[in-house]
Write a protein that holds these residues in place. Structure first.
Motif, PDB file in Angstrom:
ATOM      1  N   ALA A 179       0.832  -1.211   0.000  1.00 55.17           N
ATOM      2  CA  ALA A 179       0.000   0.000   0.000  1.00 55.17           C
ATOM      3  C   ALA A 179       0.863   1.255   0.000  1.00 55.17           C
ATOM      4  CB  ALA A 179      -0.935  -0.003   1.208  1.00 55.17           C
ATOM      5  N   GLN A 180       2.073   1.127   0.545  1.00 56.59           N
ATOM      6  CA  GLN A 180       2.960   2.294   0.590  1.00 56.59           C
ATOM      7  C   GLN A 180       3.387   2.739  -0.807  1.00 56.59           C
ATOM      8  OE1 GLN A 180       3.908   4.301   3.175  1.00 56.59           O
ATOM      9  NE2 GLN A 180       2.388   3.172   4.341  1.00 56.59           N
ATOM     10  N   GLN A 223       0.038   4.026  -2.900  1.00 54.43           N
ATOM     11  CA  GLN A 223      -0.545   5.339  -2.571  1.00 54.43           C
ATOM     12  C   GLN A 223      -0.047   6.420  -3.528  1.00 54.43           C
ATOM     13  OE1 GLN A 223       0.816   7.161   1.175  1.00 54.43           O
ATOM     14  NE2 GLN A 223       2.699   5.966   1.013  1.00 54.43           N
ATOM     15  N   HIS A 224       0.976   6.100  -4.330  1.00 52.62           N
ATOM     16  CA  HIS A 224       1.515   7.058  -5.290  1.00 52.62           C
ATOM     17  C   HIS A 224       1.113   6.665  -6.710  1.00 52.62           C
ATOM     18  CE1 HIS A 224       4.015   8.785  -2.154  1.00 52.62           C
ATOM     19  NE2 HIS A 224       4.435   7.588  -1.850  1.00 52.62           N
TER      20      HIS A 224
END
Ligand SMILES: [Zn+2]
Length: 190
Positions: free
Chosen positions: A36-37, A40-41
């Motif tokens: 997810a990190q 998110q971009h």
């Protein structure tokens, strides 16, 4: 994209952490993934999924599908790159299903995607959903295969990153032996 470029994105976004982690299972490990990190971009997600899509170009993929939650964004961006539909499966009473009036036509060529596979269990369930509807699964695409190559899905599989994540019992943990403090993934210390 080169492997180095891919690793850089996962590291810079905090999706791939290196350290001494105390997992929910009680085991310790030297690496931790939180896809997810990176997802998110949008601009990184787009680049990675475009790369994954290229590996299945020219295979007549008509639809991309992935399991909720992790597979939704990957499916959407890979489908955008291929110019086709994006679907997702979700669990209903624990069973993987296709809901929301989504359909797959018999003979339709489907690419199954996921963010991270560990055992490949969820992906195997998505493959079964597609096949039960008569779809033809052409392959599996994942951002990260952290199964050490153990997840054999019986289909052509492409992973942007294949990594081995070592896990240890606290008694046998070399990081503990070095006196390095543990961190719990997801906590603010990480
Ligand atoms: Zn340890």
């Amino acid at each position: 994209m080169t492997r180095e470029e891919i690793v850089d994105i996962f590291t810079a976004t905090g999706a791939m952490l290196t350290g001494h982690f105390r997992l929910t299972s009680g085991k310790h490990s030297n690496r931790y993934f939180q896809c997810a990190q990176v997802l998110q971009h949008p601009r990184y997600t787009e680049r990675l999924c475009h790369e994954l899509a290229q590996r299945f170009a020219g295979q007549g993929v008509q639809t991309v599908i992935g399991p909720a939650m992790g597979g939704i964004l990957v499916s959407y961006e890979v489908a955008r790159a291929l110019g086709v539909r994006s679907l997702f499966t979700e669990r209903e009473n624990g069973k993987m299903t296709l809901r929301r009036n989504f359909t797959i036509t018999p003979g339709e060529k489907v690419l199954v995607v996921e963010d991270v596979i560990t055992t490949g269990g969820s992906v195997a369930e998505v493959i079964e959903v597609v096949r039960n509807l008569g779809g033809q699964v052409v392959g599996v695409g994942v951002l990260v295969d952290r199964s050490n190559g153990q997840a054999n899905l019986g289909l052509p599989t492409e992973a942007l990153l294949t990594v081995s994540v070592e896990t240890f019992t606290p008694e046998d943990c070399p990081l503990c032996a070095q006196g390095i403090p543990t961190v719990k993934p997801g906590s603010r210390q990480v």
